[in-house]
Scaffold this motif. Sequence first.
Motif, PDB file in Angstrom:
ATOM      1  N   TRP A   1      -5.198   5.875  -1.172  1.00 35.19           N
ATOM      2  CA  TRP A   1      -5.016   4.744  -2.071  1.00 35.19           C
ATOM      3  C   TRP A   1      -6.355   4.108  -2.411  1.00 35.19           C
ATOM      4  O   TRP A   1      -6.511   2.912  -2.485  1.00 35.19           O
ATOM      5  N   GLY A   2      -7.364   4.934  -2.595  1.00 39.48           N
ATOM      6  CA  GLY A   2      -8.683   4.459  -2.975  1.00 39.48           C
ATOM      7  C   GLY A   2      -9.431   3.828  -1.818  1.00 39.48           C
ATOM      8  O   GLY A   2      -8.919   3.687  -0.706  1.00 39.48           O
ATOM      9  N   PRO A   3     -10.678   3.444  -2.083  1.00 41.49           N
ATOM     10  CA  PRO A   3     -11.510   2.856  -1.025  1.00 41.49           C
ATOM     11  C   PRO A   3     -10.980   1.487  -0.598  1.00 41.49           C
ATOM     12  O   PRO A   3     -10.697   0.643  -1.439  1.00 41.49           O
ATOM     13  N   THR A   4     -10.839   1.297   0.706  1.00 48.66           N
ATOM     14  CA  THR A   4     -10.309   0.037   1.241  1.00 48.66           C
ATOM     15  C   THR A   4     -11.242  -0.480   2.329  1.00 48.66           C
ATOM     16  O   THR A   4     -11.637   0.262   3.220  1.00 48.66           O
ATOM     17  N   THR A   5     -11.553  -1.763   2.237  1.00 48.63           N
ATOM     18  CA  THR A   5     -12.444  -2.420   3.192  1.00 48.63           C
ATOM     19  C   THR A   5     -11.703  -3.590   3.819  1.00 48.63           C
ATOM     20  O   THR A   5     -11.038  -4.355   3.109  1.00 48.63           O
ATOM     21  N   ILE A   6     -11.831  -3.737   5.113  1.00 46.60           N
ATOM     22  CA  ILE A   6     -11.243  -4.888   5.803  1.00 46.60           C
ATOM     23  C   ILE A   6     -12.310  -5.980   5.896  1.00 46.60           C
ATOM     24  O   ILE A   6     -13.427  -5.734   6.364  1.00 46.60           O
ATOM     25  N   LEU A   7     -11.956  -7.164   5.438  1.00 42.06           N
ATOM     26  CA  LEU A   7     -12.815  -8.335   5.550  1.00 42.06           C
ATOM     27  C   LEU A   7     -12.247  -9.193   6.676  1.00 42.06           C
ATOM     28  O   LEU A   7     -11.054  -9.460   6.707  1.00 42.06           O
ATOM     29  N   ARG A   8     -13.095  -9.616   7.586  1.00 39.72           N
ATOM     30  CA  ARG A   8     -12.620 -10.303   8.791  1.00 39.72           C
ATOM     31  C   ARG A   8     -12.682 -11.828   8.727  1.00 39.72           C
ATOM     32  O   ARG A   8     -12.218 -12.501   9.643  1.00 39.72           O
TER      33      ARG A   8
ATOM     34  N   GLU B   1      -7.241   4.078  -7.647  1.00 38.85           N
ATOM     35  CA  GLU B   1      -8.626   4.322  -7.243  1.00 38.85           C
ATOM     36  C   GLU B   1      -9.492   3.067  -7.219  1.00 38.85           C
ATOM     37  O   GLU B   1     -10.674   3.147  -6.901  1.00 38.85           O
ATOM     38  N   LEU B   2      -8.909   1.913  -7.553  1.00 38.93           N
ATOM     39  CA  LEU B   2      -9.681   0.672  -7.496  1.00 38.93           C
ATOM     40  C   LEU B   2     -10.031   0.333  -6.050  1.00 38.93           C
ATOM     41  O   LEU B   2      -9.244   0.599  -5.134  1.00 38.93           O
ATOM     42  N   PRO B   3     -11.180  -0.286  -5.829  1.00 39.20           N
ATOM     43  CA  PRO B   3     -11.481  -0.770  -4.471  1.00 39.20           C
ATOM     44  C   PRO B   3     -10.464  -1.822  -4.049  1.00 39.20           C
ATOM     45  O   PRO B   3     -10.016  -2.621  -4.863  1.00 39.20           O
ATOM     46  N   LYS B   4     -10.105  -1.777  -2.773  1.00 38.56           N
ATOM     47  CA  LYS B   4      -9.179  -2.751  -2.202  1.00 38.56           C
ATOM     48  C   LYS B   4      -9.843  -3.431  -1.013  1.00 38.56           C
ATOM     49  O   LYS B   4     -10.597  -2.810  -0.277  1.00 38.56           O
TER      50      LYS B   4
ATOM     51  N   ALA C   1       0.802  -1.233   0.000  1.00 34.23           N
ATOM     52  CA  ALA C   1       0.000   0.000   0.000  1.00 34.23           C
ATOM     53  C   ALA C   1       0.830   1.276   0.000  1.00 34.23           C
ATOM     54  O   ALA C   1       0.596   2.153  -0.837  1.00 34.23           O
ATOM     55  N   PRO C   2       1.805   1.439   0.897  1.00 33.42           N
ATOM     56  CA  PRO C   2       2.540   2.700   0.893  1.00 33.42           C
ATOM     57  C   PRO C   2       3.433   2.884  -0.338  1.00 33.42           C
ATOM     58  O   PRO C   2       3.722   4.014  -0.726  1.00 33.42           O
TER      59      PRO C   2
ATOM     60  N   ALA D   1      -0.169   3.163 -11.012  1.00 26.78           N
ATOM     61  CA  ALA D   1      -1.147   4.252 -10.974  1.00 26.78           C
ATOM     62  C   ALA D   1      -2.559   3.765 -11.308  1.00 26.78           C
ATOM     63  O   ALA D   1      -3.541   4.262 -10.755  1.00 26.78           O
ATOM     64  N   ALA D   2      -2.684   2.779 -12.181  1.00 27.75           N
ATOM     65  CA  ALA D   2      -4.008   2.276 -12.563  1.00 27.75           C
ATOM     66  C   ALA D   2      -4.737   1.622 -11.394  1.00 27.75           C
ATOM     67  O   ALA D   2      -5.962   1.487 -11.409  1.00 27.75           O
ATOM     68  N   TYR D   3      -3.999   1.204 -10.366  1.00 29.05           N
ATOM     69  CA  TYR D   3      -4.609   0.581  -9.191  1.00 29.05           C
ATOM     70  C   TYR D   3      -5.095   1.605  -8.164  1.00 29.05           C
ATOM     71  O   TYR D   3      -5.820   1.264  -7.242  1.00 29.05           O
TER      72      TYR D   3
END
Length: 192
Positions: free
Chosen positions: A101-108, A82-85, A68-69, A78-80
Amino acid sequence: MRDLVYTGFMSLDGVVDSPGGGPGEGHRSGGWVFRDIEFVPDAFSLKGEELEDTTALMFGRRSYEAFAPVWRDSDDHAAYRELPKYVVSTTLPDDALVEGWGPTTILRSTDDVVELKKSEGGAIFIHGSAELARCLSDAGLIDRYHLLVFPVLLGAGKRLFSAADRDKQVLSLRESAAYPNGIVKLIYDVVG
């Protein structure tokens, strides 16, 4: 149903960790992708081709923290941006997500991955994340593998596939190519 695609660099003996030389893998062979193998651009064209199909990215916690960083500010990735992560982790706190780094969701849980696969959208690509890939493969959740197999035997390192006694999975070869530097591209669909 969205496809879940694992993409990665793999040694001939099945090791997928430390291809770029990251620290902390516990073996001396980190950096094997760009060391000792002649660079042939065509051998890496798969990575560019994948961009056309990628609608979201998925990582395990450690791969997310490593990528990520770096990828956020990388022109090559760069193409990645704004993609959802999606990060699959039981331990990553919400406040550890990388800004910008675009929308990021944690899945548990794997149940969360199952629900994500049922959602609208295209292919979700998993980069790195060997432990996550093994877990999702054992659960029958990976639909396709994009592998660049390198002509090296590393002996030690994280393996893509587990040694667990589990149900057999049959793969169907979608595409393959061999390159003059010994790298082989293998794209397999999981068919059962």
